[in-house]
Design a protein around this motif. Structure first.
Motif, short mmCIF file in Angstrom:
data_model
loop_
_atom_site.label_atom_id
_atom_site.label_comp_id
_atom_site.label_asym_id
_atom_site.label_seq_id
_atom_site.Cartn_x
_atom_site.Cartn_y
_atom_site.Cartn_z
N VAL A 151 91.31 29.09 84.52
CA VAL A 151 92.31 29.94 83.87
C VAL A 151 93.18 30.63 84.91
O VAL A 151 94.42 30.69 84.78
N LYS A 201 84.32 31.97 75.19
CA LYS A 201 83.26 31.01 75.48
C LYS A 201 82.39 31.49 76.64
O LYS A 201 81.17 31.30 76.63
N CYS A 202 83.01 32.11 77.64
CA CYS A 202 82.23 32.67 78.75
C CYS A 202 81.33 33.80 78.27
O CYS A 202 80.16 33.89 78.66
N THR A 219 88.87 30.55 76.17
CA THR A 219 87.93 30.32 77.27
C THR A 219 87.13 31.57 77.59
O THR A 219 85.93 31.49 77.89
N ARG A 233 84.97 28.35 84.79
CA ARG A 233 86.01 28.27 83.76
C ARG A 233 87.08 29.35 83.97
O ARG A 233 88.25 29.13 83.67
N GLY A 268 93.29 33.58 75.31
CA GLY A 268 92.68 32.26 75.48
C GLY A 268 91.23 32.28 75.07
O GLY A 268 90.49 33.22 75.38
#
Length: 248
Positions: free
Chosen positions: A120, A230-231, A227, A116, A225
């Motif tokens: 990005v 989430k990581c 993302t 992911r 972001g």
């Protein structure tokens, strides 16, 4: 991945998530890291985790990690989430030692490498003007710890798969090649243009130095972001699934 809710037999136990960053003097960098903590809290809540997210740092800023952990109720679970992209001295020594000094405390893995993040990075490069045929150098902060160097190299491989062409890895400090050396090597190999993919969470000292490496363009840092949050949540899930923290 779903995050398990720790239980003590009578109901959920409160879990403290200490989101620990390096620290920076850069005002925008500070704001983006704070937004990352807010995003992380939202992601954890959506995943059903009964947690409190705390601010902490290993350098430059306050509060320091040791003080944050010491102030938590000693009988409540805590997990340190390094807001760091790979293994390094801060994760292996500063964070590990601080967590070991407190019962019921564990540490999740750094944020990367992760596919992911490659997506990005590719998006940031496109924003910076990346074109087919450009050589790309992935610029990591750097560490003397070999595991961290391997993780940065793996991140370059993931970005290469995302872009469909090779990506060199370079470091801002403590490891070789330097970003300037990698950019120079790409030009010597005949690349018409060279771009630098900033493998850094937020603006700050290392990101500022990338402008001096001689590339045609430099991508912005990974944040903002959701993302990234989430990581981080994924690394927390992995650590929590590994079993309970030591209580002695």
């Amino acid at each position: 991945m779903s995050i398990p809710v720790p239980a003590d037999g009578t109901g959920p136990r409160r879990l403290h998530v200490v989101a620990c960053a390096h620290g920076t003097d850069n005002t925008q960098g500070r704001r983006l890291i704070n937004e990352l903590r807010e995003d992380l809290a939202a992601v954890l809540a959506a995943d059903g985790l009964h947690a409190m997210v705390h601010e902490a740092y290993v350098d430059v800023q306050e509060p320091r990690l040791e003080a944050v952990l010491a102030a938590l109720p000693p009988d409540e679970d805590a997990i340190v989430a390094p807001l760091l992209l790979s293994e390094g001295f801060h994760s292996r020594v500063d964070i590990a030692d601080a967590a070991a000094a407190r019962p019921c405390t564990r540490v999740s893995a750094p944020v990367g490498p992760d596919q992911r993040l490659a997506a990005v990075l590719a998006h940031r490069l496109a924003e910076a003007g990346h074109q087919p045929g450009d050589a790309v150098v992935l610029a990591a902060a750097g560490t003397r710890i070999e595991a961290g160097q391997r993780q940065a190299a793996r991140m370059a491989e993931l970005l290469a798969a995302e872009l469909g062409h090779p990506v060199a890895v370079a470091f801002g400090s403590a490891a070789t090649p330097s970003v300037t050396e990698a950019v120079g090597a790409a030009r010597a190999a005949g690349a018409p243009r060279v771009g630098v993919a900033s493998f850094l969470l937020a603006p700050g000292f290392f990101h500022d130095r990338l402008a001096e490496a001689g590339a045609d363009y430099v991508s912005t840092a990974l944040l903002p972001g959701v993302t990234i949050a989430k990581c981080v949540a994924g690394r927390l899930a992995e650590a929590l699934c590994a079993g309970p923290a030591d209580t002695e």
